[in-house]
Each structure stands twice: as C-alpha cells, then as structure tokens.
Design a protein around this motif. Structure first.
Motif, short mmCIF file in Angstrom:
data_model
loop_
_atom_site.label_atom_id
_atom_site.label_comp_id
_atom_site.label_asym_id
_atom_site.label_seq_id
_atom_site.Cartn_x
_atom_site.Cartn_y
_atom_site.Cartn_z
N ALA A 196 0.81 -1.22 0.00
CA ALA A 196 0.00 0.00 0.00
C ALA A 196 0.84 1.27 0.00
O ALA A 196 0.32 2.36 -0.29
N ARG A 197 2.13 1.14 0.29
CA ARG A 197 3.02 2.29 0.33
C ARG A 197 3.53 2.62 -1.08
O ARG A 197 3.91 1.73 -1.84
N LYS A 198 3.60 3.88 -1.40
CA LYS A 198 4.17 4.29 -2.67
C LYS A 198 5.68 4.45 -2.60
O LYS A 198 6.34 4.58 -3.63
N ASP A 199 6.21 4.47 -1.36
CA ASP A 199 7.64 4.69 -1.19
C ASP A 199 8.39 3.43 -0.75
O ASP A 199 9.53 3.49 -0.32
N CYS A 200 7.76 2.26 -0.85
CA CYS A 200 8.40 0.97 -0.55
C CYS A 200 8.05 -0.02 -1.65
O CYS A 200 6.90 -0.03 -2.15
N ARG A 201 9.04 -0.84 -2.02
CA ARG A 201 8.82 -1.81 -3.10
C ARG A 201 9.37 -3.17 -2.71
O ARG A 201 10.44 -3.26 -2.10
N ILE A 202 8.64 -4.22 -3.03
CA ILE A 202 9.14 -5.58 -2.85
C ILE A 202 10.02 -5.89 -4.05
O ILE A 202 9.53 -6.03 -5.18
N THR A 203 11.32 -5.96 -3.83
CA THR A 203 12.26 -6.16 -4.94
C THR A 203 12.59 -7.63 -5.17
O THR A 203 13.10 -7.99 -6.23
N LYS A 204 12.36 -8.46 -4.18
CA LYS A 204 12.47 -9.90 -4.34
C LYS A 204 11.20 -10.51 -3.79
O LYS A 204 10.93 -10.41 -2.59
N PRO A 205 10.35 -11.08 -4.65
CA PRO A 205 9.04 -11.57 -4.21
C PRO A 205 9.15 -12.50 -3.00
O PRO A 205 10.07 -13.31 -2.90
N PHE A 206 8.19 -12.37 -2.12
CA PHE A 206 8.21 -13.16 -0.90
C PHE A 206 7.80 -14.61 -1.20
O PHE A 206 6.77 -14.87 -1.79
N LEU A 207 8.67 -15.52 -0.77
CA LEU A 207 8.40 -16.94 -0.84
C LEU A 207 7.90 -17.40 0.52
O LEU A 207 8.55 -17.14 1.54
N ILE A 208 6.79 -18.04 0.55
CA ILE A 208 6.26 -18.66 1.78
C ILE A 208 5.96 -20.11 1.43
O ILE A 208 5.08 -20.39 0.61
N ALA A 209 6.71 -21.01 2.03
CA ALA A 209 6.59 -22.42 1.65
C ALA A 209 6.92 -23.32 2.84
O ALA A 209 7.62 -22.90 3.77
N THR A 210 6.42 -24.54 2.79
CA THR A 210 6.72 -25.53 3.80
C THR A 210 7.41 -26.73 3.18
O THR A 210 7.30 -26.98 1.98
N THR A 211 8.13 -27.45 4.04
CA THR A 211 8.82 -28.68 3.66
C THR A 211 8.48 -29.73 4.70
O THR A 211 8.46 -29.41 5.90
N PRO A 212 8.22 -30.96 4.32
CA PRO A 212 8.07 -32.00 5.34
C PRO A 212 9.29 -31.99 6.26
O PRO A 212 10.43 -32.03 5.79
N ALA A 213 9.07 -31.89 7.54
CA ALA A 213 10.18 -31.70 8.47
C ALA A 213 11.22 -32.80 8.37
O ALA A 213 12.42 -32.55 8.55
N ARG A 214 10.79 -34.00 8.06
CA ARG A 214 11.74 -35.10 7.97
C ARG A 214 12.72 -34.91 6.81
O ARG A 214 13.81 -35.49 6.81
N HIS A 215 12.37 -34.08 5.85
CA HIS A 215 13.24 -33.85 4.70
C HIS A 215 14.02 -32.54 4.80
O HIS A 215 14.69 -32.15 3.85
N PHE A 216 13.95 -31.87 5.94
CA PHE A 216 14.56 -30.54 6.04
C PHE A 216 16.07 -30.59 5.85
O PHE A 216 16.67 -29.63 5.37
N TRP A 217 16.71 -31.69 6.26
CA TRP A 217 18.16 -31.85 6.06
C TRP A 217 18.47 -33.02 5.12
O TRP A 217 19.55 -33.58 5.15
N ASP A 218 17.53 -33.36 4.26
CA ASP A 218 17.65 -34.50 3.36
C ASP A 218 18.23 -34.04 2.02
O ASP A 218 17.55 -33.40 1.22
N ALA A 219 19.50 -34.36 1.78
CA ALA A 219 20.17 -33.90 0.56
C ALA A 219 19.47 -34.42 -0.70
O ALA A 219 19.35 -33.70 -1.70
N GLY A 220 19.00 -35.67 -0.66
CA GLY A 220 18.30 -36.22 -1.82
C GLY A 220 17.05 -35.44 -2.16
O GLY A 220 16.72 -35.24 -3.33
N PHE A 221 16.33 -34.99 -1.13
CA PHE A 221 15.12 -34.20 -1.34
C PHE A 221 15.46 -32.89 -2.04
O PHE A 221 14.79 -32.48 -2.99
N TYR A 222 16.53 -32.22 -1.59
CA TYR A 222 16.89 -30.94 -2.20
C TYR A 222 17.43 -31.12 -3.61
O TYR A 222 17.17 -30.28 -4.49
N ARG A 223 18.18 -32.18 -3.84
CA ARG A 223 18.67 -32.41 -5.20
C ARG A 223 17.52 -32.56 -6.18
O ARG A 223 17.61 -32.16 -7.34
N ARG A 224 16.43 -33.10 -5.68
CA ARG A 224 15.28 -33.33 -6.56
C ARG A 224 14.41 -32.09 -6.70
O ARG A 224 13.96 -31.76 -7.81
N TYR A 225 14.17 -31.37 -5.60
CA TYR A 225 13.17 -30.30 -5.63
C TYR A 225 13.73 -28.88 -5.54
O TYR A 225 13.08 -27.94 -5.99
#
Length: 601
Positions: free
Chosen positions: A369-398
C-alpha cells in the motif's frame, strides 16, 4: 621429559622428584611442574620432545600421529588450494581451519603435530603427552572458530574429525541418574561429528528432532560448548540446554562422565562455558524431540525509496515482529542493509503454509500500500516435510539451488552446506560483533528508540537480527533449561542477537594469491564498530555470544558469561588447575599471555 633437559632448563633440584613418580602422582607432578616453569615449550627449545618420544606417542595412538606441514608449501601446486571452496574438504585437512584469520588479530597456522583421534584412548594419550611435556594443546573438531581457538602454531593438536559415530536411544538415563531422571529419547554423538551427520541420523532417518546449529559443517561438540543456537531455538532452546551427558577427558588424563549428578560442575561448565577450556569432549548425549509435520520458510526483500520511508519500514517490521512473530513458531533473521533495504529470511515450525501466509499478510499488505516501498524480491512462503529438512536427496530433486553438495568422489552423498553459508568458506574476517537485545525494547514505549538505533546502525554497515538466538518468547521449559547453563543470562531476556560482520576472501599465510587488503579491512572494522555503537546506545550493557563476537572485546568475562563467570572460573580451577587448556578469551585465559605459552605474573 628427560632429566638432562630439566637440568638444561635450570629447574631447581627439589622439583626433580616429581618426575620419579608414576601413575596419578606423575600426572599431578607434571601439572605442578608446568606451573613452576610458567611456560610451555616450542620446537627447538630445551624440553621439546625428542624424535623417540614422538615415536612413542605415535605407537600409543596406533600410528595416528601426523606431522603437519604448512598447507601451501608447494605454492601454486599445493592440493589445499583446490579445497578452499569446499568446507568439507577443508575440515578433512588437519592443517586448515574454516576461518583463515582475522585482520590484526590472528592467522590460521597449523600445529606441529596432530593426533588424528579415533577413540577416547587416543585423546587420553595426547592429553597426557601434552601435559607431561609442557606443550601447547589445541582441540579441533569442525574448525569453525572465528577467534582462532581451533589452531595454534608450535602446538599439539587433538583432531577429533574421525570420531563421528552416532547412536539413537529410545529410553536414555544418564549414568548414576536411575531413579532421579525419567528415561527419554536421546542421541549420542562422538565429538568429531558435524551437525549434518546428527541431523541425518536423528531427523532424516530417525524421524526425531535434535536442537543443533544452522550451519551443517559445524562440529557438534564445539557448538554445544558455546551454547548453540539453531533456527528453531525459540521453541526447543539451546543445544547446551539439551545436553544430558558428556564423556570428557580432563587435564589429568582421566576420562570422566559428566551429567546432572556426576561431576555436576564440569557438566554445567560444558553447557555454554566455551570449547577448549575445561577438557576434551569425546562423546555427547542430547535429548531429542517429537518432529513436527512441517518446517517452513518466509523469504523476500523490500526496498524503501528514502531514509524517511526506510525508517517507517523498520518501524512497521519491528511492530509486526512483536505482534505476530515473537513466539516459539519463528526463528532466523531480518537483515538491515545499506540502500534502505530490508531482507527477510525467517523459518517457522508448528504451522501450516496457510497459517504462515495469513500471519504475514497484514505486513505485506502494508508494504504494497506504500508508494515509497517496493518488494524487490518476491516473498516466498513455503513448507517442507520436516523429515526432509536436512535430506540432501530431497533438495537435489526439488530445490538444488538451495544447497552446495560436497561433491568429491567417494564422499557421503548426504553432505551439503546451505547455499547462503557457502560464502563463509575460509573467509578472512575484518570485523565481527554481537549483542543481545533485551525484549523490553519491543514494548510500545521503547520501540521508537529501537527503530532509531536500527536505522542509525544500518547507515554504518549491514547487520542482522537473529531472533532464534534470543530466548525471550520461548516456552517456559526451554527458558528453565537454558537458565541451568553457563551461557550469559541475558539470553533468557533477549528477543534477538544482533550480528554485524565484515570479511574478505581466504587469506591463509603462504597461500598463493592471498593479498588481504588490510587498509580496507580496518575501514570495514571501524564501520562495524560504529554500527554496533548505534545499537548499544539502546542496550549499553548488552552481552555477546561467545562464538560470534569481537576478538578484541575487552571485558570478555562479563561480555560472554556475565554473572556466570565466577562459577566457571571455579570449575576451571577444579578440573584444570595448571591451565593445560587455553583458548583466546576462554575461561582462565586471563592468567596467560595472548599466545598461551607464558603464564602472567
């Protein structure tokens, strides 16, 4: 040490009988002698172990004694040059550290020898050898110390990298605590394991959660001893507060179990008292927790068009944090940058993606709503199954862009670093400071002062507020557990840890092409100082986190541990009365010169 060496050193005859004793008496006598000599021995000096004595140590540790050479002795042909962008490869080299140095403070230099310990007996042998021969002793697991505590020239290194076994427990009770503590789920980790190893075992394969650090290559033992914060510490507390038991080799060469009932003061000191001061940890057991269904991320960047707009943006962000994010669900940081930029990198647990989107909607609507502020990198809001949070295979795929794998042939495929951490590989620090900011600054009447301080600091240098590194807003049980650690008490009332740093490219001594610009480094360090001064204007007595702090901090005892320091000093006197263990600004280090070789006074 041989009798003729003592005579050459002009040690008085009444001390000689100390060398004639054996067993525990010899260990005690050697410590007393070290105090009398008031100094440690360097190569080439009288008393430095003869070749035959090093060979004896080598036999005692099953051949695992390494004579270290400067890693860049071969110039442009040095294999180490190819390793510097890979923190796993750096960690596998006992002559390197994950930080190459700090301008006008220290530079990474290898020890003379290293015991590549594979078991506790190897550590005992190294500790006894260092004590009996009056050597400077250094301990390195992950090697991430910003302040250079995991290396020192002319020293003997206890290198625990190969001690990395991990075991899960369904019902662990610490030694001597049957009937006093209920069995609980836990994980035992040897001292050389990295957090990626622990997360793979506990979360990816075990479906549980262990509170550790954010950087995957950090050593488990070092993080726990420093206090230890991870992205979700606002809910599960510090790594130190979840320590149930430790096996530690103390200065007398004894293997001790430390927990709430056995060696309780040693146990308390290991929980946040700083690594390398009280003993060599060989195994740790940490409680584990039920894993939530999801972990999530919110990331984006906003830029204001003017200073006035940026001040308004900061005010809106801090008000939003206080109202919506100041709770156990949220961790990680906001980054305040020059150019009137605010970057969000927040993580959450215990919420769905829809709940996170609803939480952030009012703030993002305000920005749009502000004319003097701009989102320069769109906001990402996402979830990951917690069991895959440190899963290298999951990240390599997705999400392959989120990680940087080890990638060396034959190395574990589950080893990676976060892409955002990769720039720290072997960095050369120009300046670094931290300060805990009290939650009272979030009160409505105090927020304008906080906003002014944040705006003023951002004009000097970029900085971050790490909300997960302050425990205000955490559950009562996490606060209580953290209170029973040596970490500075201010962490209990802090809503965030402010971090300000500047660094350059790797600059190891002797490294081909390494040309640190010290003039630039000093200018940037001065800017870091000014930014922190702006924050300390509203938090004048703020303490610092020992692992992320100023090398030149003057009142470091108060700054790192506050009212806990006298108790830590008492534990040091009990378990290391002769000061075998020394690190820069570690407990008891005030009794030694800066290099740890000569006792003061």
């Amino acid at each position: 040490m041989k009798r003729r060496d003592l005579l050459k050193a002009a040690v008085t005859l009444p001390l000689l009988p100390l060398l004639m004793r054996s067993g525990t008496a010899l260990a005690h006598g050697a410590g007393t002698l070290a105090t009398a000599l008031r100094s440690r021995v360097r190569p080439g000096q009288t008393g430095w172990p003869a070749t035959a004595e090093w060979e004896r140590l080598k036999r005692d540790v099953g051949g695992r004694l390494l004579k270290l050479e400067p890693p860049f002795a071969q110039g442009a042909a040095s294999p180490a040059l190819k390793q510097l962008a890979n923190p796993f490869a750096v960690g596998d080299n006992p002559a390197l550290t994950q930080t190459s140095g700090w301008a006008d403070a220290w530079t990474s230099q290898p020890s003379s020898y290293a015991v590549a310990a594979e078991n506790t007996a190897d550590v005992v042998a190294a500790v006894n050898f260092a004590r009996q021969h009056h050597l400077r002793l250094v301990v390195k697991g992950g090697g991430h110390s910003y302040q250079g505590t995991s290396d020192a020239p002319d020293s003997l290194l206890v290198w625990t990298r190969h001690m990395n076994k991990i075991a899960l427990h369904d019902a662990f009770v610490p030694h001597g605590c049957v009937g006093h503590m209920s069995p609980q789920a836990a994980v035992s980790v040897e001292a050389g394991a990295m957090w990626i190893d622990a997360y793979n075992a506990v979360t990816t394969h075990g479906g549980r959660y262990v509170q550790g650090g954010g950087c995957t290559t950090v050593g488990v033992a070092g993080l726990v001893q420093s206090g230890g914060f991870g992205s979700f510490s606002k809910n599960w507390g510090t790594a130190a507060s979840n320590l149930l038991e430790a096996e530690v080799v103390t200065a007398d060469g004894q293997v001790r179990i430390a927990n709430a009932r056995t060696n309780p003061e040693l146990f308390w000191g290991l929980k946040g008292g700083g690594g390398g001061s009280l003993g060599v940890l060989t195994r740790l057991t940490l409680r584990t927790f039920e894993l939530p269904e999801f972990f999530g991320v919110v990331a984006g960047t906003i830029q204001a068009d003017s200073d006035a707009a940026y001040r308004a943006l900061i005010a809106a962000a801090m008000d939003f944090y206080q109202r919506a994010l100041f709770n156990p669900h949220w961790g990680e940081h906001l980054k305040f940058q020059g150019g009137n930029t605010l970057e969000a990198m927040m993580l959450f647990q215990g919420m769905s993606q829809q709940e996170a989107e609803q939480t952030w909607a009012p703030f993002l609507d305000w920005v749009r709503a502000r004319k003097d502020c701009r989102i320069t990198k769109p906001f990402l809001i996402a979830t990951t199954p917690a069991r895959h949070f440190w899963d290298a295979g999951f990240y390599r795929r997705y999400a392959p862009q989120a990680i940087v794998p080890d990638g060396r042939p034959g190395e574990p495929s589950d080893h990676y670093v976060w892409a955002g951490d990769h720039e720290q590989a072997c960095w050369f620090i120009h300046g670094y400071q931290s300060a805990w900011l009290p939650a009272s600054l979030l009160q409505a009447g105090q927020q304008p002062k906080l906003v002014d301080a944040l705006f003023a600091a951002a004009q000097q240098w970029d900085f971050q507020l790490h909300f997960n590194k302050g425990l205000a807003g955490a559950p009562a049980n996490s606060i209580a557990a953290a209170r029973d650690t040596a970490t500075h008490p201010q962490v209990l009332d802090a809503f965030a840890l402010a971090l300000i740093g500047a660094a350059g490219a790797p600059a190891f001594p002797g490294m081909p092409g390494a040309k640190p610009d010290l003039s630039k480094a000093r200018r940037e360090a001065a800017a870091v100082d000014k930014a922190m001064d702006a924050l300390r204007a509203v938090a004048p007595d703020a303490g610092s986190y020992v692992s992320e702090s100023d090398y030149f901090l003057r009142d470091w005892q108060q700054g790192f541990w506050g009212s806990n320091y006298p108790r830590l000093a008492a534990a040091k006197r009990k378990y290391d009365p002769d000061g075998l263990f020394f690190v820069h600004h570690g407990v008891g280090s005030e009794e030694w010169n800066a290099d740890g070789f000569t006792r003061k006074g």
